[in-house]
Design a protein around this motif. Structure first.
Motif, PDB file in Angstrom:
ATOM      1  N   PRO A  17     -20.632  -1.840   2.485  1.00  0.00           N
ATOM      2  CA  PRO A  17     -19.507  -1.985   3.342  1.00  0.00           C
ATOM      3  C   PRO A  17     -18.275  -1.474   2.825  1.00  0.00           C
ATOM      4  CG  PRO A  17     -20.724  -3.907   3.285  1.00  0.00           C
ATOM      5  CD  PRO A  17     -21.275  -3.117   2.364  1.00  0.00           C
ATOM      6  N   GLY A  18     -17.476  -0.786   3.405  1.00  0.00           N
ATOM      7  CA  GLY A  18     -16.232  -0.149   3.086  1.00  0.00           C
ATOM      8  C   GLY A  18     -15.170  -0.280   4.152  1.00  0.00           C
ATOM      9  N   THR A  19     -14.152   0.365   3.733  1.00  0.00           N
ATOM     10  CA  THR A  19     -12.782   0.576   4.490  1.00  0.00           C
ATOM     11  C   THR A  19     -12.807   1.965   4.901  1.00  0.00           C
ATOM     12  OG1 THR A  19     -11.907  -1.567   3.829  1.00  0.00           O
ATOM     13  CG2 THR A  19     -10.375  -0.132   4.769  1.00  0.00           C
ATOM     14  N   LEU A  20     -12.690   2.198   6.262  1.00  0.00           N
ATOM     15  CA  LEU A  20     -12.204   3.832   6.519  1.00  0.00           C
ATOM     16  C   LEU A  20     -11.114   3.978   7.357  1.00  0.00           C
ATOM     17  CD1 LEU A  20     -15.975   4.615   8.175  1.00  0.00           C
ATOM     18  CD2 LEU A  20     -15.299   4.902   5.760  1.00  0.00           C
ATOM     19  N   GLU A  21     -10.123   4.979   6.996  1.00  0.00           N
ATOM     20  CA  GLU A  21      -9.299   5.258   7.672  1.00  0.00           C
ATOM     21  C   GLU A  21      -9.726   6.578   8.874  1.00  0.00           C
ATOM     22  OE1 GLU A  21      -6.080   6.370   5.455  1.00  0.00           O
ATOM     23  OE2 GLU A  21      -6.037   4.423   4.221  1.00  0.00           O
ATOM     24  N   VAL A  22      -9.338   5.832  10.048  1.00  0.00           N
ATOM     25  CA  VAL A  22      -9.793   6.852  10.994  1.00  0.00           C
ATOM     26  C   VAL A  22      -8.713   7.364  12.020  1.00  0.00           C
ATOM     27  CG1 VAL A  22     -11.351   7.329  13.046  1.00  0.00           C
ATOM     28  CG2 VAL A  22     -12.157   5.916  10.932  1.00  0.00           C
ATOM     29  N   PRO A  23      -8.044   8.587  11.897  1.00  0.00           N
ATOM     30  CA  PRO A  23      -7.055   8.725  12.857  1.00  0.00           C
ATOM     31  C   PRO A  23      -7.427   9.091  14.041  1.00  0.00           C
ATOM     32  CG  PRO A  23      -7.789  10.873  11.364  1.00  0.00           C
ATOM     33  CD  PRO A  23      -8.392   9.772  10.905  1.00  0.00           C
ATOM     34  N   VAL A  24      -6.414   8.746  14.946  1.00  0.00           N
ATOM     35  CA  VAL A  24      -6.642   8.911  16.401  1.00  0.00           C
ATOM     36  C   VAL A  24      -6.320  10.378  16.773  1.00  0.00           C
ATOM     37  CG1 VAL A  24      -6.295   8.195  18.734  1.00  0.00           C
ATOM     38  CG2 VAL A  24      -6.582   6.453  17.011  1.00  0.00           C
ATOM     39  N   VAL A  25      -7.071  11.542  17.215  1.00  0.00           N
ATOM     40  CA  VAL A  25      -6.397  12.821  17.652  1.00  0.00           C
ATOM     41  C   VAL A  25      -6.587  12.746  19.116  1.00  0.00           C
ATOM     42  CG1 VAL A  25      -6.919  13.639  15.228  1.00  0.00           C
ATOM     43  CG2 VAL A  25      -8.707  13.848  17.206  1.00  0.00           C
ATOM     44  N   LEU A 169     -14.603  19.690  36.369  1.00  0.00           N
ATOM     45  CA  LEU A 169     -15.254  18.653  35.550  1.00  0.00           C
ATOM     46  C   LEU A 169     -16.384  19.489  34.793  1.00  0.00           C
ATOM     47  CD1 LEU A 169     -15.533  15.785  38.011  1.00  0.00           C
ATOM     48  CD2 LEU A 169     -14.194  15.754  35.758  1.00  0.00           C
ATOM     49  N   ALA A 170     -16.623  20.881  35.256  1.00  0.00           N
ATOM     50  CA  ALA A 170     -17.598  21.602  34.579  1.00  0.00           C
ATOM     51  C   ALA A 170     -17.513  21.789  33.050  1.00  0.00           C
ATOM     52  CB  ALA A 170     -18.038  22.765  35.304  1.00  0.00           C
ATOM     53  N   GLU A 171     -16.052  21.785  32.871  1.00  0.00           N
ATOM     54  CA  GLU A 171     -15.600  22.065  31.396  1.00  0.00           C
ATOM     55  C   GLU A 171     -14.808  20.678  31.017  1.00  0.00           C
ATOM     56  OE1 GLU A 171     -16.447  23.980  29.107  1.00  0.00           O
ATOM     57  OE2 GLU A 171     -17.914  24.937  30.183  1.00  0.00           O
ATOM     58  N   GLY A 172     -14.825  20.550  29.800  1.00  0.00           N
ATOM     59  CA  GLY A 172     -13.700  19.210  29.527  1.00  0.00           C
ATOM     60  C   GLY A 172     -13.799  19.099  27.987  1.00  0.00           C
ATOM     61  N   ARG A 173     -12.900  17.935  27.467  1.00  0.00           N
ATOM     62  CA  ARG A 173     -13.058  17.591  26.309  1.00  0.00           C
ATOM     63  C   ARG A 173     -14.407  17.131  25.956  1.00  0.00           C
ATOM     64  NH1 ARG A 173      -7.353  15.055  24.665  1.00  0.00           N
ATOM     65  NH2 ARG A 173      -8.286  13.660  23.291  1.00  0.00           N
ATOM     66  N   GLY A 174     -14.826  17.627  24.634  1.00  0.00           N
ATOM     67  CA  GLY A 174     -16.217  17.364  24.246  1.00  0.00           C
ATOM     68  C   GLY A 174     -17.388  18.074  25.189  1.00  0.00           C
ATOM     69  N   GLY A 175     -17.008  18.864  25.933  1.00  0.00           N
ATOM     70  CA  GLY A 175     -17.915  19.564  26.856  1.00  0.00           C
ATOM     71  C   GLY A 175     -17.695  19.077  28.295  1.00  0.00           C
ATOM     72  N   GLY A 176     -18.367  19.657  29.201  1.00  0.00           N
ATOM     73  CA  GLY A 176     -18.539  19.329  30.536  1.00  0.00           C
ATOM     74  C   GLY A 176     -18.877  17.737  30.785  1.00  0.00           C
ATOM     75  N   THR A 196     -19.882  18.172  22.419  1.00  0.00           N
ATOM     76  CA  THR A 196     -19.624  18.927  21.463  1.00  0.00           C
ATOM     77  C   THR A 196     -18.208  18.466  20.798  1.00  0.00           C
ATOM     78  OG1 THR A 196     -20.770  20.993  22.320  1.00  0.00           O
ATOM     79  CG2 THR A 196     -18.836  21.424  20.759  1.00  0.00           C
ATOM     80  N   LEU A 197     -18.413  18.241  19.434  1.00  0.00           N
ATOM     81  CA  LEU A 197     -17.501  17.519  18.566  1.00  0.00           C
ATOM     82  C   LEU A 197     -16.134  18.362  18.485  1.00  0.00           C
ATOM     83  CD1 LEU A 197     -19.410  15.950  15.818  1.00  0.00           C
ATOM     84  CD2 LEU A 197     -18.446  14.875  17.491  1.00  0.00           C
ATOM     85  N   GLY A 198     -15.069  17.831  18.974  1.00  0.00           N
ATOM     86  CA  GLY A 198     -13.689  18.374  19.006  1.00  0.00           C
ATOM     87  C   GLY A 198     -13.391  19.343  19.930  1.00  0.00           C
ATOM     88  N   LYS A 199     -14.368  19.922  20.653  1.00  0.00           N
ATOM     89  CA  LYS A 199     -14.123  20.720  21.781  1.00  0.00           C
ATOM     90  C   LYS A 199     -13.096  20.529  22.810  1.00  0.00           C
ATOM     91  CE  LYS A 199     -16.174  23.772  25.335  1.00  0.00           C
ATOM     92  NZ  LYS A 199     -17.694  24.135  25.838  1.00  0.00           N
ATOM     93  N   GLY A 200     -11.851  21.290  22.822  1.00  0.00           N
ATOM     94  CA  GLY A 200     -10.770  20.838  23.556  1.00  0.00           C
ATOM     95  C   GLY A 200      -9.936  19.782  23.349  1.00  0.00           C
ATOM     96  N   VAL A 201     -10.273  19.396  22.173  1.00  0.00           N
ATOM     97  CA  VAL A 201      -9.408  18.085  21.524  1.00  0.00           C
ATOM     98  C   VAL A 201      -8.269  18.558  20.773  1.00  0.00           C
ATOM     99  CG1 VAL A 201      -9.348  15.829  20.334  1.00  0.00           C
ATOM    100  CG2 VAL A 201     -11.466  16.801  21.721  1.00  0.00           C
ATOM    101  N   PRO A 202      -7.114  18.553  21.155  1.00  0.00           N
ATOM    102  CA  PRO A 202      -5.884  18.740  20.350  1.00  0.00           C
ATOM    103  C   PRO A 202      -5.809  17.948  18.971  1.00  0.00           C
ATOM    104  CG  PRO A 202      -5.252  18.313  22.594  1.00  0.00           C
ATOM    105  CD  PRO A 202      -6.381  18.170  22.577  1.00  0.00           C
ATOM    106  N   GLY A 203      -5.304  18.877  18.004  1.00  0.00           N
ATOM    107  CA  GLY A 203      -5.167  18.265  16.834  1.00  0.00           C
ATOM    108  C   GLY A 203      -6.278  17.874  15.946  1.00  0.00           C
ATOM    109  N   TYR A 204      -7.772  18.234  16.504  1.00  0.00           N
ATOM    110  CA  TYR A 204      -8.950  18.034  16.033  1.00  0.00           C
ATOM    111  C   TYR A 204      -9.019  18.902  14.760  1.00  0.00           C
ATOM    112  CZ  TYR A 204     -13.926  17.736  15.078  1.00  0.00           C
ATOM    113  OH  TYR A 204     -15.276  17.364  14.664  1.00  0.00           O
TER     114      TYR A 204
END
Length: 212
Positions: A17-25, A169-176, A196-204
């Motif tokens: 177990p550990g501590t993770l720093e996870v930013p919100v993008v 809706l056919a396309e979007g953040r992370g895919g359609g 799809t990780l990060g697809k269309g996500v600003p700051g990814y």
């Protein structure tokens, strides 16, 4: 950019177990902190959103998570929540803040070595008295990277969806997020939501999953 401190065991990613720093993008992301509230320590690739016996038509959500190059992404946490069959987010007396707004029909799954995940739930209802189609809210937590929301799942057979909405809706953040429902041999609705990780996500941070 917001950063949330997570203290939980990410099996297969950390030896202990550990501590993770996870930013919100991908901001703005109102209520994104709810994805951490109630997050189980021990997750498998098969999750449940609605408990067994919840009124409504059974629904199975299946999908595969890949990086920008199309490679499977194991160990990614997929979070989802939705309304009940009547279109209401049913109250969870244990939840507070943003998690309370998500209701009690919420769940998590961690992708397997092939990037696959699955949820068992019910088909959500449309908001009563409004023209908002049925949908399932979706988020991704990459434990070694960041968290963000992706395009909701919508259903092709929903009469509330207009032609223009279907195209959008056919396309979007992370895919359609537009999914074609089908029934399996047991009568359960099945939809596929590949991500799809990060697809269309600003700051990814693009290099985080590209192998660079």
């Amino acid at each position: 950019m917001q950063t949330w401190i997570l203290s939980f065991t990410v099996w297969g990613l950390l030896a202990a177990p550990g501590t993770l720093e996870v930013p919100v993008v991908g901001l703005p992301c109102e209520g994104c902190e709810a994805v951490f509230d109630g997050l189980p320590e021990n997750l498998g690739s098969h999750g449940r959103i609605a408990p067994s016996g919840e009124p409504g038509e059974p629904l199975r959500i299946v999908g595969r998570v890949v990086d920008a190059a199309g490679n499977p992404a194991p160990g990614v946490i997929v979070y989802a929540y939705h309304t009940d069959a009547g279109g209401i987010y049913p109250r969870d007396e244990r939840a507070r803040g943003a998690a309370a707004r998500h209701g009690r029909l919420r769940g998590w799954a961690r992708t397997d070595e092939q990037g696959r995940y699955r949820f068992e739930t019910i088909r959500p209802g449309a908001y009563p008295g409004r023209d908002v189609p049925q949908h399932v809210h979706m988020h991704v937590i990459e434990p070694d990277c960041c968290t963000y929301y992706i395009a909701d799942i919508h259903f092709e057979d929903d009469p509330l969806l207009s032609r223009s909405e279907r195209a959008r809706l056919a396309e979007g953040r992370g895919g359609g997020g537009l999914a074609r429902p089908r029934r399996d041999e047991h009568g359960t609705w099945v939809v596929t939501r590949d991500i799809t990780l990060g697809k269309g996500v600003p700051g990814y941070p693009e290099a985080s999953r590209s192998g660079d």
